[in-house]
Write a protein that holds these residues in place. Structure first.
Motif, PDB file in Angstrom:
ATOM      1  N   HIS A 397       0.815  -1.227   0.000  1.00  9.71           N
ATOM      2  CA  HIS A 397       0.000   0.000   0.000  1.00  9.71           C
ATOM      3  C   HIS A 397       0.849   1.278   0.000  1.00  9.71           C
ATOM      4  CE1 HIS A 397      -3.684  -2.263   0.416  1.00  9.71           C
ATOM      5  NE2 HIS A 397      -3.184  -2.922   1.445  1.00  9.71           N
ATOM      6  N   ARG A 398       2.188   1.083  -0.086  1.00 12.14           N
ATOM      7  CA  ARG A 398       3.123   2.208  -0.178  1.00 12.14           C
ATOM      8  C   ARG A 398       3.041   3.148   1.045  1.00 12.14           C
ATOM      9  NH1 ARG A 398       2.564   0.256  -5.134  1.00 12.14           N
ATOM     10  NH2 ARG A 398       4.194   0.588  -6.681  1.00 12.14           N
ATOM     11  N   TRP A 399       3.010   2.529   2.202  1.00 11.29           N
ATOM     12  CA  TRP A 399       3.070   3.301   3.443  1.00 11.29           C
ATOM     13  C   TRP A 399       4.536   3.383   3.843  1.00 11.29           C
ATOM     14  CZ3 TRP A 399      -1.426   0.821   6.813  1.00 11.29           C
ATOM     15  CH2 TRP A 399      -2.645   1.040   6.160  1.00 11.29           C
ATOM     16  N   GLU A 404       9.396   2.001   7.165  1.00  7.10           N
ATOM     17  CA  GLU A 404      10.711   2.334   7.729  1.00  7.10           C
ATOM     18  C   GLU A 404      10.724   2.152   9.245  1.00  7.10           C
ATOM     19  OE1 GLU A 404      14.063   5.863   7.409  1.00  7.10           O
ATOM     20  OE2 GLU A 404      11.981   6.310   6.961  1.00  7.10           O
ATOM     21  N   GLN A 405       9.669   2.544   9.920  1.00  3.32           N
ATOM     22  CA  GLN A 405       9.623   2.413  11.380  1.00  3.32           C
ATOM     23  C   GLN A 405       9.675   0.947  11.811  1.00  3.32           C
ATOM     24  OE1 GLN A 405       5.993   4.521  12.264  1.00  3.32           O
ATOM     25  NE2 GLN A 405       7.043   6.491  12.543  1.00  3.32           N
ATOM     26  N   THR A 406       8.957   0.095  11.120  1.00  7.82           N
ATOM     27  CA  THR A 406       8.956  -1.326  11.463  1.00  7.82           C
ATOM     28  C   THR A 406      10.265  -1.991  11.065  1.00  7.82           C
ATOM     29  OG1 THR A 406       6.557  -1.378  11.148  1.00  7.82           O
ATOM     30  CG2 THR A 406       7.695  -3.500  11.174  1.00  7.82           C
ATOM     31  N   ALA A 407      10.817  -1.590   9.898  1.00  6.63           N
ATOM     32  CA  ALA A 407      12.051  -2.205   9.406  1.00  6.63           C
ATOM     33  C   ALA A 407      13.247  -1.839  10.277  1.00  6.63           C
ATOM     34  CB  ALA A 407      12.313  -1.771   7.963  1.00  6.63           C
ATOM     35  N   ARG A 408      13.219  -0.649  10.887  1.00  8.44           N
ATOM     36  CA  ARG A 408      14.382  -0.170  11.634  1.00  8.44           C
ATOM     37  C   ARG A 408      14.734  -1.098  12.789  1.00  8.44           C
ATOM     38  NH1 ARG A 408      12.731   4.745  12.734  1.00  8.44           N
ATOM     39  NH2 ARG A 408      13.507   5.579  10.754  1.00  8.44           N
TER      40      ARG A 408
END
Length: 629
Positions: A397-399, A404-408
């Motif tokens: 959904h291109r959020w 980025e917050q979850t991947a960090r």
């Protein structure tokens, strides 16, 4: 009397030798007529040859090909098929391959997958290997081109492009499209895109190109169609999506490619079966489950009713076939319902498919509900498996911020290679180039990026990310992707190009990086690589970089190679110099460049035809000025 008998016997032997020799010469005569594009005359010669019972597998194959060219209607299909069958009986591999493609695609004949695969297997056993390049680089004798054989409906002009297509009917385009799909002929498919004919064709069974690619196991075609917007979940006339077919065929490679484009596990066919239920054995079922397959069908959207609040059941009970109410509300986008349920519901509870309400909202693209649930969770830590699914849905959904917050804070080492590549692919599709930096922080030294993912990154022309992911892939994949990038004009970091030339990389066709760049007419890369490359290196066809630039009809590339002191008289496997090729395939500017650089106009090919004679025979008015020099 004895002397007369000897003389008679001698005459019979000699006449037999003459007939045999004449037969051989007749086949060669037919080939010469084909090269001259005198197809009607070639048909007559071959028919005479067969009437004399002197046909070979090759002659029957050529006659079938010529019949195919004459007419493509249903009533004419029997003539070429008869000739192809005769050639196949004589163990002629090309005919076996042609028939295999025809039966596999089933456009003008009843589809017979078993027969098609049997013929293709026999052709392979006889040493026939389909080429996947050179479609638009037509030689004068295009019947020797394996790509032409793979997609029989595509013809050539002397300049190497399609014959005029203004008379092509939709039926002709459809037939040629599915031939190219089944044969894995990407250069042919690029014509459909460039001509804006569309890629959403359906055959008589309602199958799209994706269905045919899955059935034929042409993975490069399947990947290309998915990249170019062919919808992954379109069902055929029996309700089967490409994923249903891939599961039925137990084809893991097709399953992986379809999943990278978020194919839906919950779609039912006309028999009410989801893709997982198409599995014939436990192995493929277990593999599909490891890739995220679900056997539970989505709840009926008719249950989209806020009256769930009036149920006397506990809020975390499964009143919707095991689906807690808040999960249903989050999935259906019922924000008011979620707000009323969120305080009392267990937000870490999962539905039958392992999703929390937060995951349901994210994967359905309901952003406002996602924010409500995220705030209620108050940064509660989620299991790694749930974080992976969230990252996938964020990419879908291109959020970008949520991704980025979850991947960090996520350790990708908890993911298997397939999951890792699928997530990378989705992120690249979403153009999360900067956000991927957070995800890749722990990927030091792990060489597990696959070719599909790396290729997609290269296609995006993001050199920084390409360089980074190159380090995470094995050398074999690095080489394959780099050559694809050179052939299709994707941007590659200059240091990687330098490395490929200095380390003498070659692909399966023995192309060097310089040859690949020349075939694409990439002048900047040619100038970069020429000083550090063997400029006269030859590939399997004997073509050098200069031959390849000529075949591409790119005058700028030819000039760049001439400035690099390429051998202008070197011959390929067909004994053709670059100038001879230019007369057959290139425009006037290329021919003039070679002549002005000193190319010998008196050289002769293996048939004894000189360059001047070649110009005269070509009928090219634009080259008549060379005859007066």
């Amino acid at each position: 009397m004895g002397r007369l008998r000897c003389l008679t016997l001698l005459l019979l032997v000699c006449s037999g030798m003459v007939c045999h020799t004449a037969g051989a010469n007749t086949l060669e005569d037919a080939k010469q007529l084909i090269r001259a594009k005198r197809f009607d005359d070639a048909i007559h010669v071959l028919e005479v040859l067969h009437d004399a019972s002197q046909g070979t597998g090759e002659s029957h194959y050529l006659l079938g090909s010529l019949y195919w060219l004459q007419g493509h209607g249903r009533e004419e299909i029997a003539r070429p098929l008869i000739e192809f069958e005769k050639a196949a009986e004589l163990q002629y591999a090309k005919a076996m391959h042609r028939l295999g493609v025809v039966y596999l695609v089933g456009v003008e004949v009843p589809q017979d997958v078993a027969r098609g695969r049997e013929l293709l297997s026999k052709a392979t056993q006889l040493g026939y290997q389909l080429a996947d390049t050179q479609l638009l680089r037509a030689q004068s004798d295009f019947f020797d081109m394996e790509d032409w054989d793979a997609c029989a409906l595509i013809d050539y002009q002397r300049d190497g492009v399609l014959l005029p297509t203004d008379q092509w009917s939709d039926r002709t385009k459809q037939r040629a499209f599915f031939c190219a799909v089944a044969a894995g002929n990407l250069r042919a498919l690029q014509i459909w895109r460039s001509e804006e004919w569309g890629l959403q064709w359906r055959n008589r069974w309602g199958q799209t190109g994706l269905h045919v690619a899955v059935g034929a196991k042409t993975y490069s075609t399947l990947e290309w169609l998915l990249h170019n917007g062919v919808e992954a979940d379109v069902a055929d006339d029996r309700g089967n999506t490409p994923l249903h077919l891939a599961m039925a065929l137990e084809d893991r490679a097709s399953i992986d490619l379809l999943l990278q484009h978020t194919s839906d596990w919950s779609i039912t066919n006309d028999a009410g079966r989801v893709p997982l239920e198409m599995a014939g054995g436990n192995d493929i079922r277990d593999y599909a489950l490891s890739r995220g397959a679900r056997s539970t069908k989505k709840p009926d959207r008719q249950r989209n009713n806020p009256m769930i609040l009036k149920s006397s059941e506990p809020l975390d009970s499964g009143i919707f076939a095991g689906w807690p109410p808040i999960h249903v509300a989050a999935w259906l986008g019922k924000e008011e319902v979620v707000e009323k349920l969120v305080a009392a519901a267990n937000l870490m509870n999962t539905d039958p498919e392992g999703y929390t309400p937060l995951m349901r909202a994210a994967c359905a693209g309901n952003y406002s509900i996602y924010r409500i649930l995220q705030k209620a969770l108050n940064d509660q830590t989620m299991p790694a498996r749930q974080s992976v699914e969230l990252l996938r849905c964020f990419a879908k959904h291109r959020w970008a911020l949520e991704f980025e917050q979850t991947a960090r804070g996520f350790d990708t080492r908890s993911m298997d290679d397939n999951e890792f590549n699928a997530l990378l692919y989705l992120a690249v599709e979403a153009r999360f180039f900067d956000e991927l930096g957070a995800l890749l922080a722990n990927e030091t030294g792990n060489r597990r990026v696959n070719g599909t993912t790396l290729k997609r990154v290269a296609q995006q022309n993001n050199e920084a990310l390409t360089r980074q992911l190159f380090e995470f892939s094995v050398p074999k994949i690095q080489q394959r992707v780099l050559f694809d990038a050179l052939k299709y004009g994707w941007n590659m970091p200059s240091d990687l190009l330098h490395m490929s030339a200095l380390d003498n990389w070659i692909d399966t066709e023995l192309d060097t990086p310089l040859i690949a760049a020349s075939s694409a007419g990439n002048v900047d890369v040619i100038r970069l690589l020429a000083p550090i490359s063997e400029v006269n290196a030859q590939n399997k066809s004997g073509n050098t970089a200069l031959h390849s630039a000529v075949l591409a009809s790119n005058a700028s590339a030819v000039e760049a190679l001439l400035q690099a002191a390429c051998d202008i008289e070197i011959r390929n496997e067909e004994s053709l110099t670059p100038l001879m090729l230019a007369i057959d395939t290139a425009d006037k500017e290329v021919v003039d460049s070679l002549v002005n650089a000193g190319a010998n106009r008196n050289r002769r090919d293996k048939f004894g035809v000189s360059v001047i004679e070649r110009i005269e025979a070509s009928g090219r008015a634009d080259l008549k000025h060379l005859l007066r020099r």
